[in-house]
Design a protein around this motif. Structure first.
Motif, PDB file in Angstrom:
ATOM      1  N   ARG A 157       0.837  -1.204   0.000  1.00  0.00           N
ATOM      2  CA  ARG A 157       0.000   0.000   0.000  1.00  0.00           C
ATOM      3  C   ARG A 157       0.873   1.256   0.000  1.00  0.00           C
ATOM      4  N   GLU A 158       1.928   1.269   0.814  1.00  0.00           N
ATOM      5  CA  GLU A 158       2.829   2.422   0.877  1.00  0.00           C
ATOM      6  C   GLU A 158       3.593   2.590  -0.429  1.00  0.00           C
ATOM      7  N   ALA A 159       4.012   1.496  -1.039  1.00  0.00           N
ATOM      8  CA  ALA A 159       4.723   1.561  -2.313  1.00  0.00           C
ATOM      9  C   ALA A 159       3.798   2.111  -3.391  1.00  0.00           C
ATOM     10  N   ASP A 160       2.544   1.721  -3.376  1.00  0.00           N
ATOM     11  CA  ASP A 160       1.574   2.235  -4.344  1.00  0.00           C
ATOM     12  C   ASP A 160       1.417   3.742  -4.186  1.00  0.00           C
ATOM     13  N   ARG A 161       1.353   4.206  -2.953  1.00  0.00           N
ATOM     14  CA  ARG A 161       1.196   5.648  -2.707  1.00  0.00           C
ATOM     15  C   ARG A 161       2.376   6.425  -3.263  1.00  0.00           C
ATOM     16  N   GLU A 162       3.571   5.869  -3.125  1.00  0.00           N
ATOM     17  CA  GLU A 162       4.772   6.545  -3.599  1.00  0.00           C
ATOM     18  C   GLU A 162       4.840   6.566  -5.123  1.00  0.00           C
ATOM     19  N   GLU A 163       4.317   5.540  -5.778  1.00  0.00           N
ATOM     20  CA  GLU A 163       4.423   5.427  -7.224  1.00  0.00           C
ATOM     21  C   GLU A 163       3.259   6.067  -7.966  1.00  0.00           C
ATOM     22  N   LEU A 164       2.108   6.187  -7.334  1.00  0.00           N
ATOM     23  CA  LEU A 164       0.932   6.714  -8.009  1.00  0.00           C
ATOM     24  C   LEU A 164       0.865   8.232  -7.873  1.00  0.00           C
ATOM     25  N   THR A 165       0.278   8.853  -8.847  1.00  0.00           N
ATOM     26  CA  THR A 165       0.079  10.291  -8.819  1.00  0.00           C
ATOM     27  C   THR A 165      -1.345  10.564  -8.364  1.00  0.00           C
ATOM     28  N   SER A 166      -1.494  11.468  -7.412  1.00  0.00           N
ATOM     29  CA  SER A 166      -2.830  11.768  -6.902  1.00  0.00           C
ATOM     30  C   SER A 166      -3.617  12.561  -7.936  1.00  0.00           C
TER      31      SER A 166
END
Length: 69
Positions: A51-60
């Protein structure tokens, strides 16, 4: 198939296991419970990491809106 095995422990470890054991619970049941809890904790940690890795890689969406303007 049931087999009796011996697991050497220190006296301190045995005492701690004995304190964790509920009345009427076998050491086998206790160890099975501890193994399951450990597996669940590892799975939860792995899910948190993903979940944390997804947050870092995805653009809000907010960031996308700001760059589009």
């Amino acid at each position: 198939m049931s087999a009796n095995k011996r697991i050497p422990t220190t006296e301190d470890t045995w005492k701690e296991l004995h304190e964790l054991k509920e009345p009427g619970q076998t050491f086998d049941e206790l160890l099975t419970e501890l193994i399951q809890e450990h597996r669940e904790r590892r799975l939860a940690e792995r899910a948190r990491e993903v979940r944390e890795a997804d947050r870092e890689e995805l653009t809000s969406l907010d960031e996308l809106r700001d760059t589009a303007e």
